[in-house]
Design a protein around this motif. Structure first.
Motif, short mmCIF file in Angstrom:
data_model
loop_
_atom_site.label_atom_id
_atom_site.label_comp_id
_atom_site.label_asym_id
_atom_site.label_seq_id
_atom_site.Cartn_x
_atom_site.Cartn_y
_atom_site.Cartn_z
N UNK A 11 4.06 0.66 15.83
CA UNK A 11 5.22 0.79 16.71
C UNK A 11 6.10 1.97 16.31
N UNK A 12 6.20 2.19 14.99
CA UNK A 12 7.04 3.27 14.50
C UNK A 12 6.39 4.63 14.54
N UNK A 13 5.15 4.69 15.02
CA UNK A 13 4.47 5.96 15.12
C UNK A 13 3.91 6.47 13.82
N UNK A 14 3.89 5.62 12.80
CA UNK A 14 3.37 6.05 11.50
C UNK A 14 1.86 5.97 11.47
N UNK A 15 1.32 4.94 12.10
CA UNK A 15 -0.13 4.77 12.23
C UNK A 15 -0.44 4.75 13.72
N UNK A 33 12.65 2.36 5.96
CA UNK A 33 13.73 3.03 5.22
C UNK A 33 13.25 3.39 3.83
N UNK A 34 14.07 4.18 3.13
CA UNK A 34 13.87 4.50 1.72
C UNK A 34 12.49 5.06 1.41
N UNK A 35 12.11 6.17 2.04
CA UNK A 35 10.82 6.78 1.68
C UNK A 35 10.85 7.28 0.24
N UNK A 36 9.68 7.48 -0.31
CA UNK A 36 9.61 8.11 -1.62
C UNK A 36 10.10 9.54 -1.52
N UNK A 37 10.72 10.02 -2.58
CA UNK A 37 11.11 11.42 -2.63
C UNK A 37 9.91 12.25 -3.07
N UNK A 38 9.82 13.48 -2.60
CA UNK A 38 8.71 14.34 -3.05
C UNK A 38 8.67 14.41 -4.57
N UNK A 39 7.51 14.21 -5.12
CA UNK A 39 7.33 14.23 -6.57
C UNK A 39 7.49 12.89 -7.25
N UNK A 40 8.00 11.87 -6.52
CA UNK A 40 8.13 10.55 -7.12
C UNK A 40 6.76 9.93 -7.38
N UNK A 56 13.67 -2.75 -16.97
CA UNK A 56 13.33 -2.40 -15.60
C UNK A 56 12.96 -0.93 -15.58
N UNK A 57 11.71 -0.64 -15.20
CA UNK A 57 11.20 0.73 -15.22
C UNK A 57 11.28 1.31 -13.82
N UNK A 58 12.06 2.37 -13.65
CA UNK A 58 12.10 3.07 -12.38
C UNK A 58 10.79 3.80 -12.16
N UNK A 59 10.09 3.46 -11.08
CA UNK A 59 8.76 4.01 -10.87
C UNK A 59 8.76 5.53 -10.70
N UNK A 60 9.79 6.07 -10.09
CA UNK A 60 9.80 7.48 -9.71
C UNK A 60 9.45 8.41 -10.86
N UNK A 61 10.00 8.10 -12.06
CA UNK A 61 9.75 8.98 -13.22
C UNK A 61 9.65 8.19 -14.53
N UNK A 112 0.83 -1.19 0.00
CA UNK A 112 0.00 0.00 0.00
C UNK A 112 0.87 1.25 0.00
N UNK A 113 0.42 2.28 -0.72
CA UNK A 113 1.11 3.56 -0.74
C UNK A 113 0.25 4.61 -0.05
N UNK A 114 0.89 5.65 0.45
CA UNK A 114 0.14 6.73 1.06
C UNK A 114 0.05 6.62 2.57
N UNK A 115 -0.99 7.14 3.19
CA UNK A 115 -1.08 7.23 4.66
C UNK A 115 -1.03 5.89 5.38
N UNK A 116 -1.33 4.80 4.67
CA UNK A 116 -1.30 3.48 5.31
C UNK A 116 -0.16 2.62 4.80
N UNK A 117 0.83 3.21 4.15
CA UNK A 117 1.93 2.43 3.62
C UNK A 117 3.12 3.29 3.29
N UNK A 118 3.80 2.96 2.19
CA UNK A 118 4.99 3.70 1.79
C UNK A 118 4.62 5.07 1.27
N UNK A 119 5.30 6.09 1.74
CA UNK A 119 5.07 7.45 1.27
C UNK A 119 6.37 8.24 1.40
N UNK A 120 6.27 9.55 1.35
CA UNK A 120 7.46 10.39 1.47
C UNK A 120 7.96 10.46 2.91
N UNK A 121 7.21 9.93 3.85
CA UNK A 121 7.67 9.82 5.23
C UNK A 121 7.41 8.39 5.70
N UNK A 122 8.25 7.91 6.58
CA UNK A 122 8.07 6.58 7.16
C UNK A 122 8.31 6.66 8.66
#
Length: 480
Positions: free
Chosen positions: A193-197, A152-159, A451-456, A137-147
């Motif tokens: 535990x990580x304070x994300x949710x 580790x390895x959050x998305x960069x803004x604009x990715x 291999x397609x880099x998702x970011x761009x 999942x991406x966004x508030x319940x998964x991987x996003x620009x903050x973790x």
């Protein structure tokens, strides 16, 4: 059950159904279709699945070659499980023409969707398919620009996320193949535990897990409602409390329960088992999904296995491997010269390997001349040489060994892995970035991966497998 109506009758019936469910009563929010998803169902079928808040007596799909939707298919499959907030509905459309566009609408929906059926087995025109692994999942319940802490390895803004990247390129492939580890709803404890949710609550009876799972299925609907979304089992479908030192799973979130009920892969059409192992033909390729989690000697997710998931088995001893041999032995290589197989856990990879998987599956894949093997599980991309019994062959020189590509870089809450150099001798390229793979079957002799880099949407790696599959009398367009 499939039946045919006249165009006028079907149009009237479909129009009435917009204000009426299967019993011609009023459509309510509880039976509004969500999480719409497709899967191939043999050469002339398509499985349409969706979720509703309430159980349906007769899940119904209206479909046709135009928006009159003059055909109707129904089933009686509307199931749920403990802790699930929705029902899974499945209808199989049969009697379809190959490589043909159809319009469809699940009962009580307000959108008409389209799909294209599988290419006729042996059809020699070029096509592409997308492959992704370990995507959550991406966004508030998964991987996003903050973790949260521990990720580790959050998305960069604009990715772009991988779902967004796949959506942007949706016209370039026929279907998506997700080879295990979907949603990562079992990361809910790590996120709390990580304070994300918040709040931190281990006694919610599976509600947080269910919410993340539904968020994922909502996110991929943009893909799965228009293209078949083929899946395979991974270890994160077997349990719900990854990262916990306590066992807090409710029964409905153990033993692949949600995975088994949510999807409808073509096992019935191919002699396989549920969503665990199956095969299908598409153009010049025979595709095979095998299960690296259970149902083979020392399987990692079975009781006593290294994965400790206490899952399965789901069939009598030896059933999966016997099916795999029978399926591959029956392939007509003049009709489908390419054979592509996938299973979640890799045994050629620059980190820990699944030796039990290698012992069970590699001899069969070699014996029957499988061309390409796809894996996920490790959260990076690694392209290998063609390999048989740890001996490499180069992919541009008509190898007799299978070619291996590992791609578990779809992206999820925990982030990416970084394998340590030096890489294994079979390795040809390693990329630590979020992304997915686009495979193009050009003809009977050339198959390319990107291999397609998702970011761009950047192409970060490309390679072509060259095999001598051509039959000069076939007129198949292969290079002379």
């Amino acid at each position: 059950m499939l039946f045919q109506l006249s165009a006028a009758t079907a149009l009237a019936f479909a129009t009435a159904a917009q204000a009426a469910p299967e019993n011609l009563g009023q459509c309510t929010g509880g039976i509004f279709p969500t999480q719409i998803r497709l899967a191939y169902a043999g050469d002339h079928g398509m499985a349409v699945s969706w979720n509703t808040k309430l159980q349906l007596t007769h899940p119904t799909v209206y479909f046709g070659k135009d928006q009159r939707l003059n055909r109707v298919a129904q089933s009686d499959v509307s199931t749920t499980y403990p802790s699930s907030s929705t029902y899974n509905n499945h209808v199989v459309l049969t009697g379809l023409e190959p490589n043909t566009a159809y319009f469809y609408k699940p009962n009580c929906g307000n959108v008409t969707y389209t799909f294209t059926t599988a290419r006729r087995p042996g059809q020699k025109t070029e096509f592409s398919f997308a492959m992704v692994g370990d995507m959550g999942t991406f966004g508030p319940d998964g991987l996003s620009t903050t973790v949260g802490k521990g990720a580790a390895n959050p998305l960069k803004p604009g990715d772009l996320t991988t779902v967004q990247s796949l959506a942007a390129r949706q016209g370039s492939y026929d279907f998506v193949w997700h080879v295990g580890d979907l949603a990562y709803a079992d990361a809910w404890i790590k996120e709390e535990k990580g304070g994300y949710v918040s709040p931190y609550n281990l006694t919610d009876n599976g509600a947080e897990y269910d919410r993340i799972l539904n968020d994922f299925y909502d996110e991929i609907e943009e893909l799965s409602s228009g293209k078949p979304y083929m899946v395979g089992p991974g270890n994160h479908e077997a349990n719900c409390d990854n990262g916990s030192d306590l066992s807090v799973c409710v029964p409905g979130q153990l033993n692949f329960t949600g995975y088994r009920q949510h999807w409808n892969m073509p096992s019935a059409e191919s002699g396989g088992l549920e969503n665990f192992w199956y095969s299908f033909d598409h153009g010049m390729v025979h595709f095979v999904m095998f299960n690296t989690e259970t149902d083979f000697p020392n399987a990692p997710d079975e009781p006593g296995g290294e994965g400790a998931e206490n899952a399965g088995p789901f069939a009598p001893t030896g059933a999966q491997l016997a099916w795999l041999k029978k399926d591959l032995a029956a392939v007509d290589r003049k009709k489908t010269p390419w054979v592509v197989a996938a299973g979640h856990r890799p045994w050629y990879v620059s980190t820990t390997v699944c030796t039990e998987c290698q012992a069970a599956f590699e001899p069969i894949l070699i014996e029957y001349g499988v061309d390409l093997v796809l894996h996920g599980h490790k959260h990076f991309y690694e392209r290998h040489a063609a390999v048989a019994n740890n001996v490499t062959q180069e992919i541009t020189n008509n190898p007799t060994a299978p070619w291996y590509v590992v791609n578990g870089a779809g992206g999820h809450y925990d982030g990416l892995d970084t394998p340590s150099a030096p890489y294994v001798s079979t390795s040809r390229d390693v990329i630590v970035a979020y992304g997915w793979s686009l495979f193009t079957v050009h003809n009977c002799s050339h198959l390319t991966t990107q291999f397609i880099g998702s970011a761009n949407n950047t192409i970060l790696d490309t390679a072509t497998l060259i095999k001598d599959h051509c039959h000069p009398d076939d007129g198949d367009g292969c290079p002379v």
